[in-house]
Design a protein around this motif. Structure first.
Motif, PDB file in Angstrom:
ATOM      1  N   TYR A  21     -65.792 -32.771  29.277  1.00 52.29           N
ATOM      2  CA  TYR A  21     -66.977 -31.805  29.328  1.00 52.29           C
ATOM      3  C   TYR A  21     -67.997 -32.179  30.566  1.00 52.29           C
ATOM      4  CZ  TYR A  21     -71.144 -29.358  27.119  1.00 52.29           C
ATOM      5  OH  TYR A  21     -72.029 -28.243  27.223  1.00 52.29           O
ATOM      6  N   LYS A  22     -68.171 -33.433  30.944  1.00 48.07           N
ATOM      7  CA  LYS A  22     -68.946 -33.998  32.226  1.00 48.07           C
ATOM      8  C   LYS A  22     -68.123 -33.140  33.294  1.00 48.07           C
ATOM      9  CE  LYS A  22     -69.111 -37.967  34.926  1.00 48.07           C
ATOM     10  NZ  LYS A  22     -68.480 -37.813  35.924  1.00 48.07           N
ATOM     11  N   GLN A  80     -73.349 -35.976  19.559  1.00 45.48           N
ATOM     12  CA  GLN A  80     -72.592 -37.002  19.700  1.00 45.48           C
ATOM     13  C   GLN A  80     -71.400 -36.490  19.515  1.00 45.48           C
ATOM     14  OE1 GLN A  80     -74.064 -40.226  20.299  1.00 45.48           O
ATOM     15  NE2 GLN A  80     -72.133 -41.086  20.507  1.00 45.48           N
ATOM     16  N   TYR A  81     -70.193 -37.081  20.325  1.00 52.65           N
ATOM     17  CA  TYR A  81     -68.798 -36.565  19.752  1.00 52.65           C
ATOM     18  C   TYR A  81     -68.282 -37.454  18.766  1.00 52.65           C
ATOM     19  CZ  TYR A  81     -63.958 -35.313  20.790  1.00 52.65           C
ATOM     20  OH  TYR A  81     -62.784 -35.007  20.925  1.00 52.65           O
ATOM     21  N   SER A 102     -71.701 -39.008  29.125  1.00 56.81           N
ATOM     22  CA  SER A 102     -70.564 -39.106  28.970  1.00 56.81           C
ATOM     23  C   SER A 102     -70.058 -40.447  28.298  1.00 56.81           C
ATOM     24  CB  SER A 102     -69.476 -38.862  30.117  1.00 56.81           C
ATOM     25  OG  SER A 102     -68.284 -39.090  29.777  1.00 56.81           O
ATOM     26  N   ASN A 148     -70.980 -40.920  24.779  1.00 58.22           N
ATOM     27  CA  ASN A 148     -70.310 -39.913  23.857  1.00 58.22           C
ATOM     28  C   ASN A 148     -71.131 -38.610  23.671  1.00 58.22           C
ATOM     29  OD1 ASN A 148     -67.620 -40.815  24.044  1.00 58.22           O
ATOM     30  ND2 ASN A 148     -67.702 -42.047  22.101  1.00 58.22           N
ATOM     31  N   GLN A 151     -63.389 -33.398  24.916  1.00 63.73           N
ATOM     32  CA  GLN A 151     -63.984 -34.615  24.851  1.00 63.73           C
ATOM     33  C   GLN A 151     -65.063 -34.879  25.998  1.00 63.73           C
ATOM     34  OE1 GLN A 151     -60.137 -36.357  25.634  1.00 63.73           O
ATOM     35  NE2 GLN A 151     -59.647 -36.564  23.544  1.00 63.73           N
ATOM     36  N   PRO A 152     -65.938 -35.683  25.894  1.00 59.22           N
ATOM     37  CA  PRO A 152     -67.205 -35.959  26.763  1.00 59.22           C
ATOM     38  C   PRO A 152     -66.874 -36.093  28.387  1.00 59.22           C
ATOM     39  CG  PRO A 152     -67.647 -37.208  24.704  1.00 59.22           C
ATOM     40  CD  PRO A 152     -66.075 -36.573  24.726  1.00 59.22           C
ATOM     41  N   PRO A 153     -65.680 -36.717  28.641  1.00 63.61           N
ATOM     42  CA  PRO A 153     -65.441 -36.986  30.177  1.00 63.61           C
ATOM     43  C   PRO A 153     -65.034 -35.576  30.834  1.00 63.61           C
ATOM     44  CG  PRO A 153     -64.464 -38.796  28.973  1.00 63.61           C
ATOM     45  CD  PRO A 153     -65.147 -37.856  27.900  1.00 63.61           C
ATOM     46  N   LEU A 160     -72.042 -34.356  24.205  1.00 64.28           N
ATOM     47  CA  LEU A 160     -71.737 -33.190  24.866  1.00 64.28           C
ATOM     48  C   LEU A 160     -72.486 -32.264  24.445  1.00 64.28           C
ATOM     49  CD1 LEU A 160     -68.553 -32.078  23.251  1.00 64.28           C
ATOM     50  CD2 LEU A 160     -69.599 -34.104  22.617  1.00 64.28           C
ATOM     51  N   THR A 202     -75.149 -37.031  33.723  1.00 64.73           N
ATOM     52  CA  THR A 202     -73.695 -36.806  33.071  1.00 64.73           C
ATOM     53  C   THR A 202     -72.752 -37.875  32.938  1.00 64.73           C
ATOM     54  OG1 THR A 202     -72.504 -35.987  34.829  1.00 64.73           O
ATOM     55  CG2 THR A 202     -73.658 -34.187  33.844  1.00 64.73           C
ATOM     56  N   LEU A 203     -72.763 -38.851  33.670  1.00 70.70           N
ATOM     57  CA  LEU A 203     -72.031 -40.189  33.483  1.00 70.70           C
ATOM     58  C   LEU A 203     -72.506 -40.804  32.245  1.00 70.70           C
ATOM     59  CD1 LEU A 203     -69.976 -42.337  34.213  1.00 70.70           C
ATOM     60  CD2 LEU A 203     -71.654 -43.119  35.920  1.00 70.70           C
TER      61      LEU A 203
END
Length: 126
Positions: free
Chosen positions: A94-95, A63-64, A33, A36, A90-92, A38, A29-30
């Motif tokens: 979502y992670k 892709q975000y 993230s 970008n 946002q991806p972080p 999700l 997930t890192l």
């Protein structure tokens, strides 16, 4: 459906399996993230021949980009008037949400080799 299979209860893992699973989820997930991505999910299977759990991150992996950002803003408008939080985040974030879900869906079950750690100034009751 995973929740249907488990009856809504967490799937038990040994402490070593849970540690390996946790590290894998953190690393994957890192990476997603950072680039970008999700809208991913987890696929869980059981290898009956080897009696092992098999997992992998799958799904659209979108892709975000600017379109997702605009979609997020559009879906955020109801939040301003007091409704639920937006589903596009946002991806972080979502992670973090994904990792929290994995912690709820998979739990450690101690066995005779599990080390129990505690603070020596506060020993467990006898």
């Amino acid at each position: 459906d995973f929740l249907e299979f488990t009856g809504g209860r967490p799937l038990p893992l040994t402490d070593l399996a849970k540690a390996a699973f946790h590290i894998s989820i953190q690393n994957d997930t890192l990476f997603l993230s950072v680039i970008n991505v999700l809208d991913y999910s987890i696929l869980v299977g059981i290898d009956e021949e080897r009696n092992e759990l098999v997992v992998g991150i799958i799904d659209f992996m979108r892709q975000y980009d600017i379109l997702k950002q605009v979609e997020r803003m559009g879906k955020s408008i109801p939040m301003v008037v007091g409704q639920q939080a937006p589903t596009i985040i946002q991806p972080p974030l979502y992670k973090a949400r994904f990792i929290n879900a994995m912690e709820r869906y998979f739990m450690t079950v101690p066995n005779k080799w599990t080390k129990i750690w505690y603070n020596s100034s506060n020993p467990p009751p006898i």
